[in-house]
Enzyme design. Structure first.
Site, PDB file in Angstrom:
ATOM      1  N   HIS A 177       2.753   4.695  -2.134  1.00  0.00           N
ATOM      2  CA  HIS A 177       1.900   5.448  -3.014  1.00  0.00           C
ATOM      3  C   HIS A 177       3.096   6.051  -3.970  1.00  0.00           C
ATOM      4  CE1 HIS A 177      -1.708   4.217  -1.261  1.00  0.00           C
ATOM      5  NE2 HIS A 177      -1.479   4.668  -0.135  1.00  0.00           N
ATOM      6  N   ASP A 180       1.911   2.052   3.917  1.00  0.00           N
ATOM      7  CA  ASP A 180       1.310   3.182   3.526  1.00  0.00           C
ATOM      8  C   ASP A 180       2.546   4.436   3.318  1.00  0.00           C
ATOM      9  OD1 ASP A 180      -0.518   4.698   2.728  1.00  0.00           O
ATOM     10  OD2 ASP A 180      -1.784   4.755   4.544  1.00  0.00           O
ATOM     11  N   HIS A 232      -9.173   0.739  -1.203  1.00  0.00           N
ATOM     12  CA  HIS A 232      -8.447   1.826  -0.503  1.00  0.00           C
ATOM     13  C   HIS A 232      -9.641   3.095   0.071  1.00  0.00           C
ATOM     14  CE1 HIS A 232      -5.739   5.166   0.353  1.00  0.00           C
ATOM     15  NE2 HIS A 232      -4.815   4.391   0.663  1.00  0.00           N
ATOM     16  N   GLU A 255       1.004  -1.261   0.001  1.00  0.00           N
ATOM     17  CA  GLU A 255      -0.035   0.042  -0.037  1.00  0.00           C
ATOM     18  C   GLU A 255       0.804   1.263  -0.283  1.00  0.00           C
ATOM     19  OE1 GLU A 255      -3.222   2.550   2.564  1.00  0.00           O
ATOM     20  OE2 GLU A 255      -3.375   0.225   2.821  1.00  0.00           O
TER      21      GLU A 255
END
Length: 324
Positions: free
Chosen positions: A10, A280, A160, A8
């Site tokens: 980005h 994250d 998400h 996860e």
């Protein structure tokens, strides 16, 4: 240090900056500048941080709201551009980076077509989409064509958080509760339950849905889902008790919840194969997340599964034993 896979994590693609501007305005300017820099970096600081904390591979996805922030008429083209951009970045470091497709979920058939292209032509490992800002939720019958494609390709779908379609009355007037602190998890967890109770996993038993943030708190309520559904089925028929769709169809990552107690509870509910480590990045601190998982009260075999092998199996990557 245990080798880790994170997925996860980005990035920002050119042309999507305006979609994140509202979120970045909510945080201090210095922090926003760091996030912006890190989202645009692929083989500098990102790789250095991975090296420092034992992250063997990072599977990247377009930062929110991503394509879900596009209007329906431009979404398909925007998804294609974002995926082509990510594929070019991954091609520079295929040993360390992989991709999850951005999809135009406004149109289930267009989303299925772009998913197929991203997996078969670009080599992506699955897809990530944010809760919808346009249109309905993904349990609607029209999305069966999309879930059939997910199942046929054998790749996971990461659901998400994003802003809800509408602010629930109980959160109205409380902006602090509408975002990541609470509201995003409520919306995403409720969306996942819509998929479960609408029978998506009965119709497409091979679908794997991934939820971050320790499963948006759903694993801890498995017993209650069974108990109250048995008492009040409201005309819904499922082939299994609700709790049995967890791990079988719904798997979770630890993103943003660095709590040993929460991890122990999640593994207790899901089993070790249902839980995967992630960070994250760049929104969470990689050092804190790595320390959390390295010091968690897990035996070595379970730690290897949670840190690496569960994600490797889900994403079609080599297991630790195969990579040695």
């Amino acid at each position: 240090m245990t080798p880790k896979i994170t997925f996860e994590e980005h990035f920002m693609a050119p042309g999507f900056e305006s979609h994140s501007a509202g979120f970045l305005r909510l945080i201090p300017e210095a922090e926003a500048q760091v996030l912006t820099r890190r989202l645009a970096d692929f083989d500098g600081e990102r790789i250095e941080i991975m090296d420092r904390h034992g992250i063997a591979r990072s599977v990247l996805s377009l930062t929110g709201p991503g394509v879900q922030g596009e209007p329906p008429e431009t979404a398909a083209d925007a998804a294609r551009r974002a995926n082509d951009f990510l594929a070019a970045q991954v091609a520079r470091r295929p040993d360390r980076l992989s991709g999850l497709a951005a999809l135009p979920m406004h149109d289930p058939e267009a989303a299925a077509a772009e998913l197929r292209r991203a997996v078969e032509d670009l080599g992506f490992r699955g897809a990530l989409a944010n809760s919808p800002l346009h249109g309905g939720y993904f349990d609607a019958p029209g999305y069966d064509v999309f879930w059939a494609e997910i199942e046929a390709l054998g790749v996971p779908f990461y659901l998400h958080p994003s802003n809800a379609l509408a602010v629930p009355p109980v959160l109205a007037g409380m902006p602090v509760l509408q975002g990541a602190t609470w509201g995003w998890g409520v919306d995403t967890g409720s969306h996942a339950l819509r998929l479960l109770f609408s029978g998506v996993f009965d119709r497409f038993p091979g679908v794997k849905l991934v939820l971050g943030h320790m499963g948006e708190a759903l694993p801890y309520l498995r017993w209650r889902f069974d108990s109250r559904f048995a008492a009040y089925p409201m005309g819904v028929e499922l082939k299994r008790p609700p709790s049995e769709y967890f791990t079988r169809n719904i798997v979770i990552t630890t993103t943003g919840v660095c709590s040993h107690a929460a991890l122990t509870g999640a593994i207790g509910e899901m089993g070790a194969r249902g839980v995967m480590f992630s960070v994250d990045y760049p929104y969470e601190d990689t050092a804190a997340a790595a320390e959390f998982i390295e010091t968690a009260p897990l035996d070595p075999a379970t730690r290897a599964m949670v840190c690496h092998d569960n994600a490797a199996a889900l994403l079609g990557l080599p297991l630790l034993a195969e990579a040695a």
